[in-house]
Design a protein around this motif. Structure first.
Motif, short mmCIF file in Angstrom:
data_model
loop_
_atom_site.label_atom_id
_atom_site.label_comp_id
_atom_site.label_asym_id
_atom_site.label_seq_id
_atom_site.Cartn_x
_atom_site.Cartn_y
_atom_site.Cartn_z
N GLY A 279 0.80 -1.22 0.00
CA GLY A 279 0.00 0.00 0.00
C GLY A 279 0.83 1.27 0.00
O GLY A 279 0.52 2.23 -0.71
N GLY A 409 3.11 -3.33 -5.03
CA GLY A 409 2.39 -2.08 -4.88
C GLY A 409 2.50 -1.19 -6.11
O GLY A 409 1.51 -0.66 -6.60
N GLY A 440 -4.52 0.88 -2.07
CA GLY A 440 -3.41 0.97 -1.14
C GLY A 440 -3.87 1.05 0.31
O GLY A 440 -3.33 0.38 1.19
#
Length: 477
Positions: A279, A409, A440
């Motif tokens: 995230g 991510g 995220g």
């Protein structure tokens, strides 16, 4: 204060050397983010090329971390730390001298190799040098330095890019690396793990598996999720990781003994770390560009406006390390991750093409506090769940999963960004960033929930006695 609990000379030197080395390695994860527009203007490249300037480093870092830790356990942690530092420094110079985008990506990959050898050994060397009673404080300072490096990457990259040139984000590493090499040789104590062996099959399985999955995710945007290279990378990568897990259960001396994951604390902190970095890294990758491409700030101005996020870990992490010594790491880690998720969610709620900086400021502060509360206790929780002989493997595993999370991510959030928006206009960039930030925030929220499942008191995983190892299991190579 009892003299046995003070940080004496060897411990202070270990903290300084490992802290600076980890700062460089962590900094280079995201130092290029605010330099991406300048790199694109100078060297050219598509969106996928810009992703690879970040992910070439992250990928090699991730897939070789556990092998780097194993090399240190076998041949000497100080010796391999110095070797990794030398490779990292040389590759930094090569990146600064890159004549094109492909050469830059290649140099970033070699940087990742050096960091993969160097980084997991920093935590092991520091833990061995610091008395147990003061380890929380030392790891708090170490966590502050690492957290500051991650968060200040956009600021440092932006300032050097605007006032000198983007090449200086890499030249910066060279004098620091050259200074650390002799200091490490003179001031760090050598150590190895008892009866350590290199697990070549395990190394090949996990390296190939992680490479396949991250390669598939990174290239899904340009080639399509159903394209042959992407599907092959994801399927083969998953199969190889499955083979690695099987190998870890059935080999006498695997690089990552799967018995460690029977410890709830070890499993929980590693799962939480992966999701936290997923995230955080993906969000910073987009937000650093948002401040320039949409808000219209210069690279330095964009970096300065991220200072509330940048500065908080330096203030909060040492305090959270001491606090975790008193009340345990679980509540501190869980609270930090919850605040990080809240900050990212706040960004997603208020983001617009004309959003003011004042509206962004609370999200920056909350995210910074959350990040600082996570780093130091997470390291302490991790190292307290394993026996001393397994600390190198534990450190390598945790760092690898963090880097895998970072690569995932950038890949996943960039994929969401591309599907919902793009670089065509400020509004298109905003339209793509908002749903990516929600993803995220959700990943970090799940991470916070996992942290609540950590045991109150971490107990080291039991080390199997030689007599308990079945004779039918072949020895590792």
């Amino acid at each position: 204060m009892d003299s046995d609990t003070k940080l004496r000379g060897p411990a202070v030197w270990a903290l300084v050397i490992t802290g600076v080395a980890s700062f460089m390695a962590a900094l280079d994860n995201l130092v290029v983010t605010t330099a991406l527009p300048a790199i694109r203007a100078d060297l050219g490249g598509r969106l996928e090329d810009l992703e690879w300037t970040v992910n070439a480093y992250t990928l090699t870092f991730a897939v070789l971390l556990m092998f780097g830790a194993a090399l240190g356990d076998r041949f000497g942690r100080r010796r391999l730390f110095i070797a990794g530092l030398a490779v990292f420094t040389g590759a930094s110079a090569a990146a600064a001298l890159s004549p094109g985008i492909d050469a830059l990506i290649a140099a970033r990959a070699v940087q990742g190799v050096g960091a993969a050898i160097m980084m997991p050994l920093t935590l092991t060397l520091l833990t061995a040098a610091v008395p147990a009673a003061r380890r929380g404080m030392a790891l708090g300072i170490y966590g502050a330095v690492t957290g500051l490096a991650v968060a200040s990457g956009p600021l440092i990259g932006g300032s050097l890019t605007e006032h000198i040139s983007w090449q200086w984000i890499f030249w910066l590493n060279v004098p620091i690396g050259l200074a650390l090499i002799p200091l490490a040789r003179l001031r760090l104590a050598e150590s190895t793990a008892p009866n350590s062996r290199l697990d070549v099959p395990g190394t090949l399985l996990i390296s190939g598996g992680l490479f396949g999955i991250v390669y598939g995710l990174v290239n899904a945007n340009s080639e399509g999720w159903t394209s042959t290279p992407v599907l092959a990378g994801l399927i083969v990568g998953a199969a190889l990781i499955g083979g690695f897990v099987h190998h870890g259960f059935n080999n006498a001396n695997p690089m990552l003994p799967m018995r460690l994951f029977r410890n709830r604390g070890f499993l929980g902190i590693n799962a939480a770390s992966l999701l936290m970095f997923l995230g955080m890294f993906g969000s910073i990758f987009l937000l650093a560009q948002f401040l320039q491409g949409v808000a219209g700030y210069s690279p330095t101005e964009a970096g300065l406006r991220m200072l509330p996020w940048t500065g908080m870990p330096m203030i909060v992490a040492p305090i959270s390390g001491i606090l975790s010594d008193r009340i345990g790491g679980r509540p501190v880690v869980a609270a930090g991750l919850a605040l990080q998720a809240l900050g990212l969610g706040w960004f997603a709620m208020i983001l617009s093409a004309d959003v003011s900086y004042a509206a962004q400021l609370p999200a920056l502060i909350i995210s910074g506090i959350g990040m600082g509360m996570y780093f130091a206790p997470a390291s302490n929780v991790l190292m307290s769940t394993v026996a001393p002989a397994d600390q190198g493997k534990a450190s390598g595993t945790n760092n690898a999963l963090r880097e895998v999370g970072g690569a995932l991510g950038v890949a996943v959030l960039a994929s969401v960004f591309s599907a919902q928006g793009g670089y065509e206009s400020p509004q298109a960039f905003t339209d793509g960033t908002i749903p990516a930030l929600w993803i995220g925030a959700g990943a970090v929220a799940v991470s916070a929930a996992l942290a609540l499942l950590l045991p109150r008191k971490a107990k080291p995983a039991r080390v199997l006695a030689a007599a308990e190892v079945p004779d039918r299991i072949p020895a590792a190579m």
